[in-house]
Design a protein around this motif. Structure first.
Motif, PDB file in Angstrom:
ATOM      1  N   LEU A  41       0.855  -1.142  -0.094  1.00 15.22           N
ATOM      2  CA  LEU A  41      -0.144  -0.142  -0.162  1.00 15.22           C
ATOM      3  C   LEU A  41       0.620   1.202   0.193  1.00 15.22           C
ATOM      4  O   LEU A  41       0.415   2.324   0.731  1.00 15.22           O
ATOM      5  N   ASP A  42       2.033   1.156  -1.142  1.00 11.72           N
ATOM      6  CA  ASP A  42       3.127   2.560  -1.285  1.00 11.72           C
ATOM      7  C   ASP A  42       1.739   3.609  -1.618  1.00 11.72           C
ATOM      8  O   ASP A  42       0.680   3.084  -2.526  1.00 11.72           O
ATOM      9  N   ALA A  43       2.482   4.281  -2.300  1.00  8.14           N
ATOM     10  CA  ALA A  43       1.308   5.429  -3.351  1.00  8.14           C
ATOM     11  C   ALA A  43       0.497   4.245  -4.549  1.00  8.14           C
ATOM     12  O   ALA A  43      -0.504   4.695  -4.244  1.00  8.14           O
ATOM     13  N   ALA A  44       1.664   4.151  -5.003  1.00  9.80           N
ATOM     14  CA  ALA A  44       1.155   2.659  -6.653  1.00  9.80           C
ATOM     15  C   ALA A  44       0.484   2.051  -5.940  1.00  9.80           C
ATOM     16  O   ALA A  44      -0.621   2.234  -6.924  1.00  9.80           O
ATOM     17  N   GLY A  45       0.291   1.328  -4.728  1.00  9.27           N
ATOM     18  CA  GLY A  45      -0.246   0.734  -4.296  1.00  9.27           C
ATOM     19  C   GLY A  45      -2.031   0.850  -4.155  1.00  9.27           C
ATOM     20  O   GLY A  45      -2.892   0.563  -4.278  1.00  9.27           O
ATOM     21  N   GLY A  50      -7.281   1.734  -4.821  1.00  7.74           N
ATOM     22  CA  GLY A  50      -8.469   2.427  -4.407  1.00  7.74           C
ATOM     23  C   GLY A  50      -8.067   2.398  -2.984  1.00  7.74           C
ATOM     24  O   GLY A  50      -9.716   2.553  -2.426  1.00  7.74           O
ATOM     25  N   TYR A  51      -7.306   2.248  -2.001  1.00  4.62           N
ATOM     26  CA  TYR A  51      -7.315   1.400  -0.827  1.00  4.62           C
ATOM     27  C   TYR A  51      -6.372   2.387   0.080  1.00  4.62           C
ATOM     28  O   TYR A  51      -5.486   2.132  -0.293  1.00  4.62           O
ATOM     29  N   THR A  52      -6.218   1.996   1.500  1.00  4.22           N
ATOM     30  CA  THR A  52      -5.194   3.353   2.010  1.00  4.22           C
ATOM     31  C   THR A  52      -5.428   2.343   3.474  1.00  4.22           C
ATOM     32  O   THR A  52      -6.782   1.625   3.409  1.00  4.22           O
ATOM     33  N   ASN A 111     -11.409   2.077   2.139  1.00  3.59           N
ATOM     34  CA  ASN A 111     -11.878   2.119   0.638  1.00  3.59           C
ATOM     35  C   ASN A 111     -11.800   3.277   0.412  1.00  3.59           C
ATOM     36  O   ASN A 111     -13.022   4.685   0.855  1.00  3.59           O
ATOM     37  N   GLN A 112     -10.631   4.034  -0.756  1.00  3.48           N
ATOM     38  CA  GLN A 112     -10.881   5.645  -0.520  1.00  3.48           C
ATOM     39  C   GLN A 112     -11.611   6.075  -1.840  1.00  3.48           C
ATOM     40  O   GLN A 112     -12.529   7.409  -0.588  1.00  3.48           O
ATOM     41  N   PRO A 117     -15.398   1.174   5.870  1.00  5.40           N
ATOM     42  CA  PRO A 117     -14.072   0.176   5.252  1.00  5.40           C
ATOM     43  C   PRO A 117     -14.456  -0.622   4.516  1.00  5.40           C
ATOM     44  O   PRO A 117     -15.435  -0.759   4.690  1.00  5.40           O
ATOM     45  N   SER A 118     -13.449  -1.688   4.144  1.00  6.07           N
ATOM     46  CA  SER A 118     -13.782  -2.300   3.127  1.00  6.07           C
ATOM     47  C   SER A 118     -12.620  -3.760   3.257  1.00  6.07           C
ATOM     48  O   SER A 118     -11.647  -3.680   4.110  1.00  6.07           O
ATOM     49  N   PRO A 119     -12.781  -4.621   3.492  1.00  4.51           N
ATOM     50  CA  PRO A 119     -11.636  -5.828   3.027  1.00  4.51           C
ATOM     51  C   PRO A 119     -10.722  -5.029   2.640  1.00  4.51           C
ATOM     52  O   PRO A 119     -10.337  -4.828   1.453  1.00  4.51           O
ATOM     53  N   PHE A 120      -9.219  -5.412   2.983  1.00  2.65           N
ATOM     54  CA  PHE A 120      -8.293  -5.897   2.422  1.00  2.65           C
ATOM     55  C   PHE A 120      -8.159  -6.250   1.136  1.00  2.65           C
ATOM     56  O   PHE A 120      -8.538  -7.436   0.849  1.00  2.65           O
ATOM     57  N   PRO A 121      -7.357  -5.600  -0.178  1.00  2.00           N
ATOM     58  CA  PRO A 121      -7.546  -6.085  -1.373  1.00  2.00           C
ATOM     59  C   PRO A 121      -6.421  -7.335  -1.394  1.00  2.00           C
ATOM     60  O   PRO A 121      -5.721  -7.831  -0.437  1.00  2.00           O
ATOM     61  N   PRO A 122      -7.050  -8.498  -2.206  1.00  2.00           N
ATOM     62  CA  PRO A 122      -6.415  -9.491  -1.859  1.00  2.00           C
ATOM     63  C   PRO A 122      -4.631 -10.013  -1.961  1.00  2.00           C
ATOM     64  O   PRO A 122      -4.049 -10.750  -0.736  1.00  2.00           O
ATOM     65  N   GLU A 123      -4.137  -9.250  -2.689  1.00  2.00           N
ATOM     66  CA  GLU A 123      -2.853  -9.529  -3.179  1.00  2.00           C
ATOM     67  C   GLU A 123      -2.477  -8.994  -0.872  1.00  2.00           C
ATOM     68  O   GLU A 123      -0.999  -8.746  -0.904  1.00  2.00           O
TER      69      GLU A 123
END
Length: 151
Positions: A41-45, A50-52, A111-112, A117-123
């Protein structure tokens, strides 16, 4: 797992000659940014997903003074996690391994676009699974503390 290495900056030192209490929080915040980078979840991630991550709660314990120029390292251990939250424990040490401070934090995946709140992306879930996690019976002694005047 050491997630951040830094030094006490001169502007972090207060009138008492040691690192100001607010600056401990800054260092832990920088460590959480490094953790975000580590789990994708760096800037690119953040842009791609669309997540932080937001901090919901934090509990700092100050153990020793830190002084100008002193090397610092921050290690992170997960205490718990679910689909959208991380319960993290961070320890700040000096170059000799002395514990300077701890920060226990509850983090929420967001979710930005919706700001909800939203579940973490799979990666990100896969990356989180590689982090050190303490068994409940082996939590650090300073984890799970409450604040109050003991009588």
């Amino acid at each position: 797992m050491v997630i951040l290495e830094s030094r006490v900056a001169s502007e972090w030192v207060d009138y008492n000659g040691h690192m100001n209490d607010a600056e401990y929080a800054r260092v832990f915040s920088l460590a959480l940014e490094a953790l975000m980078d580590h789990i994708g979840l760096d800037a690119a991630g953040r842009e791609r997903h669309g997540y932080t991550i937001y901090t919901l709660e934090t509990h700092l314990c100050y153990r020793r003074e830190a002084h100008e120029g002193q090397p610092l390292s921050v290690a992170v251990t997960l205490l718990d996690r679910d689909a959208k939250r991380l319960h993290a424990f961070l320890e700040m040490h000096d170059e000799e391994g002395n514990l300077l401070a701890t920060s226990e934090q509850m983090l929420m995946g967001m979710n930005q676009a919706s700001g909800r709140p939203s579940p973490f992306p799979p990666e990100v879930v896969e990356a989180i699974a590689t982090l050190p996690q303490a068994e409940t019976s082996a939590w650090p002694a300073l984890a799970g503390r409450t604040i109050g005047i003991r009588r």
